[in-house]
Structure formats: structure tokens, C-alpha cells
Design a protein around this motif. Structure first.
Motif, PDB file in Angstrom:
ATOM      1  N   GLN A   3       1.004  -1.216   0.071  1.00 58.55           N
ATOM      2  CA  GLN A   3      -0.079   0.108   0.047  1.00 58.55           C
ATOM      3  C   GLN A   3       0.755   1.183  -0.086  1.00 58.55           C
ATOM      4  OE1 GLN A   3      -2.740   0.032   3.290  1.00 58.55           O
ATOM      5  NE2 GLN A   3      -4.204   1.480   2.144  1.00 58.55           N
ATOM      6  N   VAL A   5       0.202   5.319   0.529  1.00 60.52           N
ATOM      7  CA  VAL A   5      -0.904   6.314   1.034  1.00 60.52           C
ATOM      8  C   VAL A   5      -0.044   7.689   0.926  1.00 60.52           C
ATOM      9  CG1 VAL A   5      -2.252   7.065   2.874  1.00 60.52           C
ATOM     10  CG2 VAL A   5      -1.856   4.577   2.344  1.00 60.52           C
ATOM     11  N   SER A   7      -0.458  11.896   1.161  1.00 63.27           N
ATOM     12  CA  SER A   7      -1.110  13.054   1.815  1.00 63.27           C
ATOM     13  C   SER A   7      -0.433  14.428   1.478  1.00 63.27           C
ATOM     14  CB  SER A   7      -0.981  12.704   3.396  1.00 63.27           C
ATOM     15  OG  SER A   7       0.219  12.798   3.706  1.00 63.27           O
ATOM     16  N   CYS A  22       4.082  10.233   1.178  1.00 59.77           N
ATOM     17  CA  CYS A  22       3.623   8.919   0.581  1.00 59.77           C
ATOM     18  C   CYS A  22       4.398   7.840   1.650  1.00 59.77           C
ATOM     19  CB  CYS A  22       3.995   8.811  -0.886  1.00 59.77           C
ATOM     20  SG  CYS A  22       3.649   7.107  -1.399  1.00 59.77           S
ATOM     21  N   GLY A 109      -0.214   4.632  -5.721  1.00 61.50           N
ATOM     22  CA  GLY A 109      -1.136   5.168  -4.574  1.00 61.50           C
ATOM     23  C   GLY A 109      -2.362   5.505  -5.255  1.00 61.50           C
TER      24      GLY A 109
END
Length: 118
Positions: A3, A5, A7, A22, A109
Motif C-alpha cells: 500500500q 498512501v 497526503s 507518501c 497510490g
């Protein structure tokens, strides 16, 4: 489970700065080349632009459109890659995607929106 992610996106005025993050999980982060891509409004996925990348040896690449304004960095202890974006321009508006790549592994992502507007 692998994963990524992202932001840190948001709405910002021209000339201001943003820092994207990330965080990766499920991979041996330090051996991957990490990249930031962007997909501008109206563009298709295959038209995503590689903005910046950093290898496992900390070798960096920048597209001409962001060279001198953006800086990519990584923290292997935190499994995180960053994109510091300075002097943002309206043409930087896009969804920014984090990518991890090594051999046949290619992980993306979900993206974070960056909008540059007054």
C-alpha cells in the motif's frame, strides 16, 4: 498487503508551497525507486507525467517543468517519500500519485489533489 498512501495535497495560491508525503507498507521500501507522477485535468492515466523520482541510491530525476522548484527526498526509516513543491504555478494543478518500482513490481497510490489558484 502492499500500500502507498499519499497526503499533503490541497488548495494553494500561486507562488506558495506544499509538501506531499507518501508512506509505504508491505514492501522493502529502501530497495525501491520511488516516484511522483501527476495527472492534469482532462488527461488520461497513460498521460501521467513523471515529475520526480529517487532511486535506492538517492539518485534523483526531475522533469524540466519542475526543476529548481520541486525537491524529492526519502526517509527509509519511515518508509516515506516526500515532494517539496515551491513557487507553485497554476499549471501544477493535478492529481499527484506516488509510485514504487523495482523490476516487475509497479505499485501506485490513490493520489492526492493539488490545486493552485488565486
Amino acid at each position: 498487503q502492499v500500500q502507498l498512501v499519499e497526503s499533503g495535497g490541497g488548495l494553494v495560491q500561486p507562488g506558495r508551497s506544499l509538501k506531499l508525503s507518501c508512506r509505504a507498507s508491505g514492501i522493502i521500501f529502501r530497495i525501491y525507486t520511488m516516484g511522483w507522477y501527476r495527472q492534469a485535468p482532462g488527461k488520461q492515466r497513460k498521460q501521467r507525467e513523471l515529475v520526480a523520482s529517487i532511486t535506492s541510491a538517492d539518485s534523483t530525476y526531475y522533469s524540466d517543468s519542475v526543476k529548481g522548484r520541486f525537491t524529492i527526498s526519502r526517509d527509509n526509516a519511515e518508509n516515506t517519500v516526500y515532494l517539496q513543491m515551491n513557487n507553485l504555478k497554476p499549471e501544477d494543478t493535478a492529481v499527484y500519485y506516488c509510485n514504487a518500482r523495482r523490476a516487475t513490481d509497479d505499485v501506485w497510490g490513490q493520489g492526492t489533489q493539488v490545486t493552485v489558484s488565486s
